[in-house]
Design a protein around this motif. Structure first.
Motif: not given
Length: 709
Positions: A121-126, A176-183, A205-209, A218-224
């Motif tokens: 559920l990426p819309s929940d920053p918590n 960040g202060d308010r984590p978000a999902v980005a492409e 990184l597409d963040m739309d401001g 930092g960044l978190v992603w799922r690798g191999r």
């Protein structure tokens, strides 16, 4: 068993017990209403006991952040399993420590499974913040982001190194202060100064401001091989929009990835870096900018020329940081044979002028949505082969009226595209502009102004009227009624400092009760009259343009006396030219008196009109101020005064024409200086008046002959 609240509606439960299924219904606090499905991750303990063979972590919905947690019961085949919470809930960091103790060598797999559930559920920053904390605790950092750059198109440029880098497009969680999902679009390349097995990367990184480069931790992603965390280096470099393009150019030459991502990186590399690049294009495309005006509230008015005889340019945009406005879809194109002549002998253009066309000029009005930002302003040309070129701009801040007049004077009046330019660019600019109200900068009394009797006479001294002020003061001094009246003489600050001593001497010589007012931000005589009204305290005032003189004595008494008998009224006299032909005698939809001899209307009686003439009238002072003063956006004064006159009439102030009083004088000075340009100015003002819905309604009362008031 321990509970860890995540946000306002999710609870992470960590405990030990017997084998437990991957999903179950959970009941909180033995409340049959508080039943919800939950996901469970379990593992076999390294040192099991008869009462606890497995550890588990469960995510369940609580419905409220204010609840206390006493028990939870998991439904399963056979008997349900009931657990009791410890008295104190723990933070997500404490939960990570507890999981590390319970999971042992299964920590990474357990955290990855929990992260999958939380990030679902990426819309929940918590939930995202909790996932980032758990991943950092389990995996540490697999590398570093060394550079963060702000791109012109809203993206963020990344550069650094990491293990388990996969070139391509993927989803990441931005820490960040308010984590978000980005492409994130990544390209990799080789570097010699990083650990063996790691790869350098460059990405977008597409963040739309949603977050600025400086706010990324930092960044978190799922690798191999599971979830990975990439930290931002303590000595990171934050690049501004103008510097980012250079870093992208250096990286894209070495990088490998999918063709789409490499194209995006090349676009970022070919971004505006503060320099002009149109002239370096290896194509017959050139551009020049003549004027760029920035108008408060109305955006920009840009004029120049674009030489593109072979149609290489796909679009022209006005840009500033992430804001843009397309110009070429609606700009006005003008004849510029001078541009053709300048490039006729140029080798790249020698074969490009076969059709004989010269419509290289352009005028465009545009607004940028981000308001007034400090970022550089520039034009962006996008070619049909996707290349881009740039033209830096240095806008001149000015009033809409001055910008419009300068632009009009720069256009050949015989150009057939002129009406289109006026309708689509000049008129919208003027309509959208914000008016700057005139101000009172200084007041000097050169006589007993406050002690004088009667409503004050406010006289504007406009451009070219300084020489006529002395004769006007002499006429006022000859008339016994105006000699005793208070007189406010209003002029611009420049004229005020030049004339204050002279006017003071004239006031003393004629024994007039004179107040000298210095006005700021005054564009014309009407603005001066408004500033004069602001410098008074009386209830009633008489407005008089400095270009007018009374035709006979007694005018002041007749105007003031008539207005005193009619509450909330505005009374104007007949205005005539020096040859005694009528300039204004009421406002009529079908009947005109302009050009008639003044004697033709002198016998008419006091007549209601739709709008009074503000060049000369007696009116309540507060009426002008409450109406907001004269409207902005007009190039001339005629329709500007008509606009306010109509607004006052519609606001409930009765307007009258008093034919028995006449004022003589010339019409307003033409702003353009030529009759053809003057007609164009009047045409523009009339269109603005129509757009604002201020056209005079039909059904006005026609004047009739009768006793003079």
């Amino acid at each position: 068993m321990t509970g860890c609240p995540i946000g306002s509606s999710v609870l992470l439960v960590i405990g030990t017990g017997g084998a437990i299924p991957d999903a179950a219904l959970a009941t909180l606090n033995d409340d049959p209403i508080a039943v919800s499905p939950c996901a469970i991750i379990s593992w076999r303990l390294a040192t099991p006991s008869p009462s606890a063979t497995h550890g588990f972590a469960a995510l369940l919905s609580t419905g409220s952040a204010d609840r206390t947690f006493a028990t939870v019961q998991f439904e399963r085949e056979g008997a349900p399993r009931r657990y009791v919470f410890m008295p104190r809930t723990v933070s997500i960091n404490e939960a990570a420590t507890l999981l590390a103790e319970l999971c042992g060598n299964q920590l990474a797999a357990t955290i990855d499974a929990l992260a999958d559930l939380l990030i679902a559920l990426p819309s929940d920053p918590n939930r995202l913040s909790a996932a980032v904390t758990l991943i950092k605790a389990a995996h540490g950092s697999c590398g570093f982001i060394e550079l963060l750059g702000e791109g012109q198109d809203g993206e963020i440029f990344l550069q650094g190194w990491a293990n388990d880098v996969m070139p391509g497009m993927g989803r990441v969680v931005v820490d960040g202060d308010r984590p978000a999902v980005a492409e994130c679009a990544l390209a990799a390349y080789a570097r010699q100064d990083i650990p063996q097995g790691a790869s350098a990367f460059a990405g977008l990184l597409d963040m739309d401001g949603a977050i600025s480069p400086g706010g990324i931790q930092g960044l978190v992603w799922r690798g191999r091989h599971g979830w990975r965390h990439l930290a931002v280096h303590d000595r990171k470099l934050i690049a501004g929009p103008l510097e980012t393009a250079g870093h992208a150019r250096a990286a894209v030459l070495r990088a490998h990835s999918t063709p789409q991502i490499l194209l995006r990186l090349r676009m970022a590399a070919n971004s505006f870096d503060g320099t002009e690049t149109v002239s370096s294009l290896p194509l017959p495309v050139r551009m020049g900018v003549d004027d760029v005006f920035q108008v408060e509230g109305a955006g920009f008015l840009v004029s120049g020329w674009l030489l593109d005889p072979n149609d290489h340019v796909q679009s022209v945009k006005l840009r500033r940081h992430t804001s843009e406005a397309r110009l070429d879809e609606g700009w006005g194109r003008l004849e510029r044979s001078d541009v053709t002549d300048a490039f006729t002998d140029h080798p790249a253009f020698s074969r490009a002028f076969g059709d004989g066309g010269h419509r290289h000029g352009f005028v465009a009005h545009a607004q940028l949505p981000d308001g007034d930002q400090p970022s550089p302003l520039y034009l962006e040309l996008t070619l049909r082969d996707t290349r881009r070129a740039f033209m830096p701009l240095a806008p001149l801040r000015t009033a809409a009226r001055l910008a419009a007049l300068r632009q009009i004077r720069a256009i050949d009046p015989s150009d057939w595209a002129l009406p289109e330019v006026m309708d689509r660019h000049i008129v919208p600019l003027l309509c959208a502009s914000e008016r700057v109200s005139p101000t009172v900068k200084a007041v000097v009394d050169a006589g007993p102004f406050e002690a004088a009797a009667g409503p004050p006479i406010v006289i504007s001294v406009g451009e070219g009227e300084e020489d006529g002020v002395a004769p006007l003061l002499a006429l006022l001094a000859i008339d016994p009624e105006t000699k005793r009246a208070p007189i406010a003489l209003v002029m611009t600050s420049e004229r005020f400092h030049r004339q204050v001593a002279r006017m003071g001497k004239l006031a003393s010589f004629y024994a007039l009760s004179l107040r000298l007012v210095s006005a700021g931000e005054a564009a014309d005589a009407y603005d001066l009259l408004e500033a004069g009204a602001r410098a008074l305290s009386s209830d009633t005032m008489v407005l008089l343009a400095g270009s007018l003189i009374p035709n006979n004595n007694g005018w002041y008494r007749k105007l003031v006396g008539t207005q005193a008998a009619l509450k909330n009224s505005i009374i104007s006299p007949t205005l005539a030219y020096e040859d005694y032909s009528v300039r204004w005698a009421g406002t009529w939809p079908a009947r005109r008196y302009e050009g008639y001899p003044i004697s033709a209307v002198t016998g008419f009686k006091l007549t209601p009109v739709t709008a009074a003439s503000l060049d000369c009238c007696v009116m309540p002072r507060q009426a002008l101020l409450k109406a907001g003063g004269f409207a902005g956006g007009y190039l001339g004064s005629r329709d500007k005064g008509f606009d306010l006159g109509l607004r006052l009439g519609r606001a409930g102030f009765a307007c009258y024409w008093l034919p028995s009083v006449q004022m003589l004088g010339s019409d307003e000075a033409s702003s353009a200086g030529t009759s053809k340009m003057g007609s164009l100015v009047q045409s523009i003002d009339r269109k603005i008046l129509d757009i604002r819905g201020m056209a005079a309604p039909t059904g006005n009362t026609n004047p009739s002959e009768g006793p003079r008031a």
